[in-house]
Write a protein that holds these residues in place. Structure first.
Motif, mmCIF file in Angstrom:
data_model
loop_
_atom_site.group_PDB
_atom_site.id
_atom_site.type_symbol
_atom_site.label_atom_id
_atom_site.label_comp_id
_atom_site.label_asym_id
_atom_site.label_seq_id
_atom_site.Cartn_x
_atom_site.Cartn_y
_atom_site.Cartn_z
ATOM 1 N N MET A 1 -36.499 -14.321 40.374
ATOM 2 C CA MET A 1 -36.892 -15.702 40.073
ATOM 3 C C MET A 1 -37.992 -15.729 39.016
ATOM 4 O O MET A 1 -37.983 -16.563 38.105
ATOM 5 N N GLU B 1 -36.493 -14.988 35.471
ATOM 6 C CA GLU B 1 -35.689 -16.055 34.859
ATOM 7 C C GLU B 1 -36.488 -17.314 34.583
ATOM 8 O O GLU B 1 -36.307 -17.958 33.539
ATOM 9 N N GLY C 1 -31.808 -22.781 44.975
ATOM 10 C CA GLY C 1 -30.928 -22.074 44.052
ATOM 11 C C GLY C 1 -30.554 -22.900 42.835
ATOM 12 O O GLY C 1 -30.147 -22.340 41.808
ATOM 13 N N LEU C 2 -30.679 -24.219 42.933
ATOM 14 C CA LEU C 2 -30.339 -25.107 41.813
ATOM 15 C C LEU C 2 -31.552 -25.483 40.969
ATOM 16 O O LEU C 2 -31.396 -26.120 39.921
ATOM 17 N N GLU D 1 -27.862 -11.092 46.304
ATOM 18 C CA GLU D 1 -28.354 -11.222 44.929
ATOM 19 C C GLU D 1 -27.619 -10.281 43.984
ATOM 20 O O GLU D 1 -27.282 -10.642 42.850
ATOM 21 N N TRP E 1 -29.622 -14.491 42.105
ATOM 22 C CA TRP E 1 -30.535 -15.109 43.067
ATOM 23 C C TRP E 1 -30.172 -16.554 43.354
ATOM 24 O O TRP E 1 -30.313 -17.030 44.489
ATOM 25 N N ARG E 2 -29.677 -17.266 42.341
ATOM 26 C CA ARG E 2 -29.287 -18.661 42.574
ATOM 27 C C ARG E 2 -28.085 -18.734 43.523
ATOM 28 O O ARG E 2 -28.073 -19.522 44.488
ATOM 29 N N MET F 1 -27.871 -20.493 47.304
ATOM 30 C CA MET F 1 -26.895 -21.544 47.583
ATOM 31 C C MET F 1 -25.919 -21.114 48.678
ATOM 32 O O MET F 1 -25.504 -21.929 49.519
#
Length: 386
Positions: free
Chosen positions: A26, A29, A83-84, A148, A153-154, A158
């Motif tokens: 996280m 990114e 996640g979004l 992951e 990770w997103r 989710m």
């Protein structure tokens, strides 16, 4: 019914610990610092801690099932929302949503267990509930790392968020089974009088001291044991794993003990003092790798045995119709204790006194026994309605 409650508690603990293993990805990114990501976790935990008591008051007046359904849904949606999230503010908002959902779990679960389970099996019900929470903590890191690697990770957040929705549907489908004590506003004692009573405040202190002592050991065991005993980091990590696994086993055994005990305070005192003594040994007695793991496991087992008796003490201290608010308030001591302990224990590590971490943790665990013993008089101090 116990399976539904245990599933919600599993998700509650899982969703708390599913985020930290993803911090490096996280951060890379989103360009956030670890401090910013830590603030997201602080927000989730703070909303959970401070939301439990007011939600518990409402649970006692309206019934727990609707709150549990809504809370489980919010946890799932908030986790999926993480996640979004395109940036920090969105992460914070999603964490707050998840925290609000998480705040319903303890008051709802305990109110339902108290209202639905035969008193002769209450200790075992509490033990299964607590063990499910431990399992959620244990499952989160390895599962999130695996997801992951597969989904990013997103996608991982989710996916686990979406996995909470079937649990929500199942709880809604069987909501009729989830009975809890409810009393009309004019029949129930005022919340300020219940929660401000001496026995309840003592049980809050007990939870806080217990969490501080356990957190001190769990947070620094891997770092401190190699400095004290010269064991490898892998052995220290094995000792921590043994502590956690044995705690779960002790919790399950503790349910049977609680259901058969005529003196819950004696159980709590014996196990807490035994755990404290073993923690002292970890800090001061020379031992090799095998013995370190064995002593850590024994200490964790003793601590686990305490948990069902602890919960029964709280239940017996709660006036009729106030189980949700009492458990919501008292259990807020757990995240409080977990937040208070690491900084001073870390200071002891920085001073080059790793053994002092174990001695301080043992003192906190032993001190908790005094509050539990004093709170036993709760039933002799009834809280009247106005």
């Amino acid at each position: 019914m116990i399976a539904l409650i245990a599933a919600a508690h599993f998700l509650s603990h899982f969703y708390i610990l599913c985020i930290p293993p993803l911090f490096p990805m996280m951060r890379a990114e989103l360009g956030l610092s670890y401090a910013a990501l830590g603030a997201v976790m602080t927000a989730l935990s703070a909303v959970t801690a401070f939301g439990q008591t007011p939600i518990g008051v409402r649970v006692d007046r309206t019934g727990a099932a609707p709150w549990l359904i809504g809370g489980t849904a919010l946890m799932a949606l908030g986790t999926a929302g993480l996640g979004l999230a395109p940036g920090w503010l969105a992460l914070l908002a999603a964490a707050i949503v998840s925290g609000l959902g998480n705040a319903t779990i303890h008051p709802c679960d305990y109110a339902i267990l108290a209202g639905s389970i035969d008193q002769r099996r209450m200790g075992r019900a509490f033990s299964l509930h607590t063990a499910a929470g431990y399992a959620g903590f244990a499952a989160a890191p390895p599962l999130m790392i695996a997801l992951e690697a597969w989904l990013g990770w997103r996608g991982a957040l989710m996916a686990v968020g979406g996995a909470g929705l079937p649990c929500t549907v199942a709880i809604a489908a069987y909501a009729g089974l989830l009975r809890s004590e409810t009393r009309r506003r004019h029949e129930a004692p005022p919340a300020r009088r219940v929660l401000g009573s001496r026995p309840i405040l003592l049980l809050f202190a007990f939870m806080t001291l217990l969490a501080m002592g356990a957190s001190g050991v769990q947070t620094f065991m891997v770092a401190a044991l190699p400095l004290i005993h010269g064991v490898a980091v892998a052995a220290a990590a094995a000792a921590l794993t043994a502590w956690l696994v044995a705690s779960t086993a002790g919790t399950l055994a503790g349910g049977w003990i609680a259901d058969r005990s005529r003196n819950l305070v004696a159980v709590v005192a014996a196990m807490m003092l035994s755990c404290a003594a073993l923690v002292v040994l970890l800090g001061v007695m020379p031992m090799g790798e095998t013995l370190v793991v064995m002593v850590a496991a024994a200490a964790g087992f003793c601590l686990g045995v305490v948990m069902p008796s602890r919960d029964l003490l709280v239940k017996r201290a709660a006036p009729a119709g106030t189980t949700g608010q009492v458990f919501g308030f008292v259990s807020a001591g757990l995240p409080l204790g977990g937040a208070l302990a690491p900084a001073p224990m870390g200071w002891l590590m920085d001073l080059g006194a790793p053994a002092a971490v174990f001695l301080a943790s043992a003192a906190l665990l032993a001190g908790a026994v005094l509050t539990a013993g004093t709170a036993r008089a709760a039933s002799a101090e009834p809280v009247a309605a106005e």
